[in-house]
Design an enzyme around this catalytic site. Structure first.
Site, PDB file in Angstrom:
ATOM      1  CD  GLU A 169      -3.226  -1.052   2.169  1.00  9.92           C
ATOM      2  OE1 GLU A 169      -2.961   0.030   2.856  1.00  9.92           O
ATOM      3  OE2 GLU A 169      -3.999  -1.618   2.204  1.00  9.92           O
TER       4      GLU A 169
ATOM      5  CD  GLU B 212      -3.850  -5.739   3.984  1.00  3.47           C
ATOM      6  OE1 GLU B 212      -4.595  -5.009   4.448  1.00  3.47           O
ATOM      7  OE2 GLU B 212      -2.583  -5.491   4.165  1.00  3.47           O
TER       8      GLU B 212
HETATM    9  C1  BG6 Z   1      -4.351  -1.923   5.583  1.00  2.00           C
HETATM   10  C2  BG6 Z   1      -3.056  -2.390   5.852  1.00  2.00           C
HETATM   11  O1  BG6 Z   1      -4.250  -0.560   4.912  1.00  2.00           O
HETATM   12  O2  BG6 Z   1      -5.462  -1.891   6.198  1.00  2.00           O
HETATM   13  C3  BG6 Z   1      -2.962  -3.006   7.180  1.00  2.00           C
HETATM   14  O3  BG6 Z   1      -2.080  -2.954   5.066  1.00  2.00           O
HETATM   15  C4  BG6 Z   1      -4.268  -2.578   8.167  1.00  2.00           C
HETATM   16  O4  BG6 Z   1      -1.914  -3.097   7.721  1.00  2.00           O
HETATM   17  C5  BG6 Z   1      -5.439  -2.727   7.429  1.00  2.00           C
HETATM   18  O5  BG6 Z   1      -4.059  -2.920   9.440  1.00  2.00           O
HETATM   19  C6  BG6 Z   1      -6.659  -2.334   8.050  1.00  2.00           C
HETATM   20  O6  BG6 Z   1      -6.504  -0.876   8.556  1.00  2.00           O
HETATM   21  P1  BG6 Z   1      -6.912  -0.427   9.935  1.00  2.00           P
HETATM   22  O7  BG6 Z   1      -6.538   1.078   9.976  1.00  2.00           O
HETATM   23  O8  BG6 Z   1      -8.399  -0.624   9.956  1.00  2.00           O
HETATM   24  O9  BG6 Z   1      -6.187  -1.226  10.784  1.00  2.00           O
END
Ligand code: BG6
Length: 464
Positions: free
Chosen positions: A170, A359
């Site tokens: 990201e 993800e």
């Molecule tokens: C992504 C990242 O942006 O989203 C992760 O790669 C992150 O590391 C995930 O934890 C969820 O985001 P957040 O802000 O809800 O923890």
């Protein structure tokens, strides 16, 4: 998805789950590890939710065997994790920390023992602090060499054991957050720096991919990108034009560089007119064009709906609005599984590369009952609808290699502490402390069945 669409995930589809070093490992200063920019950033009060840190995180460093045992029992086929650069090179370059490498050796060995495919992310935001201090981290082009050397060590060491490599996680999140919004380290609000640092990340990404090919490493490599489809809240063509411009400054601004080695014309022109576009040499462009990824990793959580902003003084000419068709998470993120089908279709049509969903998940306040259960039906609903959306994209012809849900265990949310839980496995800790014991959530058992049946058990969900 229409009820008639067949569930058709490819054979060998890599069902898995994901994590990142800083968010799970802990052991921030143990066994030779150097500090990262996050280790330092969290020390300043107010930088994170209730000043939470990853000093202990969920102690995966000491409990990885227990965690992998849980993965094996669940039937995970793939596990995406990141390597902490400063655990391997405490100063970012130079002397290697053998104890740090030994940790990743063992982790990978353990995964392979259970036939879980390791997917390694080389950079998930935790830059060695020494490099930040030495030359300003991503602001210096020197980082490209140091990063490539770090990658070379790992490529050679884990060649044939690791077959999927994610270069950068990201870039489109950590660069704006670190250099324009001051929400991540190094905590700057300087757009000129943002675009310069961003260009160096592009060069590092390309340099790693180029090396990967030159060394003839077995496997596939690509960056992971946070793709957010943008909808317009008002179909007035003037709004639509703003939406297109936004799209070019968001998703395409990064993906065009990864895939074609060039910045989108409009974005370049606009940034040049504002004096924000960095100086880019012919050699830089040659490097960017020489390194095409094998796949694009997509991190998908939500969509974004915008309208043209009224304020003509604003440099950003759009604002986000509520999408009346969508529900929202506890953190006000639009829940939009159809947006995932749209994203996959858009990306595949524009870039024609296989996609790995690296993800996707739901952050929520989970409750541990007195009998140690976690009834997270909301997470099951979220994941099921997104899996159906992937299936729909596959039905439309998109090539999807795998899906690593965020996340395997609960972990530290960079800015939201430990209360925002994503895992299939609950970890007993709050912002301050806890037993760190692991408990399987309802979604753990549900996902086990999805993986066992290669998605066929999604029918059960549909028919309910
Ligand atoms: C992504 C990242 O942006 O989203 C992760 O790669 C992150 O590391 C995930 O934890 C969820 O985001 P957040 O802000 O809800 O923890």
């Amino acid at each position: 998805m229409s009820k008639m669409t067949k569930i058709q995930f490819p054979e060998n589809f890599l069902w898995g789950a994901a994590s990142a070093a800083y968010q799970i490992e802990g052991a921030w200063n143990l066994e030779g590890k150097g500090e990262s920019i996050w280790d330092e950033f969290v020390k300043t009060p107010g930088n994170t939710f209730k000043d939470t840190t990853g000093e202990i995180a969920v102690d995966h460093y000491h409990r990885f065997k227990e965690d992998i045992q849980l993965m094996a029992e669940q039937g995970l086929k793939a596990y995406r994790f990141s390597i902490s650069w400063s655990r391997v090179f405490p100063d970012g370059a130079g002397k290697v920390n053998d104890q740090g490498l030994a940790f990743y050796d063992e982790l990978i060995r353990e995964l392979l023992h259970y036939h879980i495919e390791p997917i390694v992310t080389l950079y998930h935001w935790d830059l060695p602090l020494a490099l930040q201090k030495k030359y300003g981290g991503w602001l210096s082009k020197e980082i490209v060499t140091d990063f490539t050397n770090y990658a070379e060590l790992l490529f050679k060491r884990y060649n044939k054991q690791v077959r999927y490599w994610v270069t950068i996680n990201e870039q489109n999140v950590f660069i704006p957050a670190g250099y324009s919004l001051a929400e991540h380290p190094p905590g700057e609000k300087n757009d000129k720096h943002m675009y310069l640092a961003n260009h160096h990340v592009n060069l590092a990404n390309a340099s790693m991919i180029q090396l990967f090919k030159k060394l003839d490493i077995e496997g596939k490599i690509g960056p992971s990108f946070a793709y957010t489809p943008i909808y317009y809240g008002n179909p007035n063509p003037e709004n639509v034009l703003e939406q297109h411009k936004k799209q070019l400054l968001n998703n395409n601004f990064w993906l065009d560089v990864y895939v074609y080695g060039r910045y989108p014309v409009y974005a370049k022109k606009m940034l040049e007119s504002q004096g924000l576009f960095p100086d880019i040499s012919t050699e830089d462009y040659q490097l960017l064009q020489s390194a095409k990824p094998d796949f694009i990793g997509v991190n998908y959580y939500r969509s974004s709906t915008i309208i043209k902003a009224e304020d003509p003084q604003q440099s950003v000419t759009t604002v986000r609005v509520k999408n009346e068709f969508l529900e929202r998470t506890d953190w006000d993120w639009d829940i939009d599984s159809t947006g995932l089908s749209i994203s996959l279709l858009e990306m595949y049509t524009q870039y024609n590369l296989p996609i790995f969903i690296t993800e996707n998940g739901l952050g929520a306040y989970d409750v541990l009952t007195e009998s140690f259960k976690i009834h997270d039906s909301y997470r099951i609903n979220y994941l099921a609808s997104h899996m159906l959306a992937i299936n729909e994209a596959i039905d439309l012809g998109v090539e999807v290699l795998g899906y690593t849900a965020w996340s395997f265990t609960d972990l530290l949310s960079w800015l939201n502490g430990y209360q925002k839980r994503y895992g299939f496995v609950y970890v007993d800790r709050d912002e301050y402390s806890g037993s760190l014991n692991r408990f399987k959530k309802d979604s753990y058992y549900w996902y086990k069945k999805i993986m066992e049946t290669n998605g066929q058990s999604l029918y059960e969900k549909q028919e309910k």
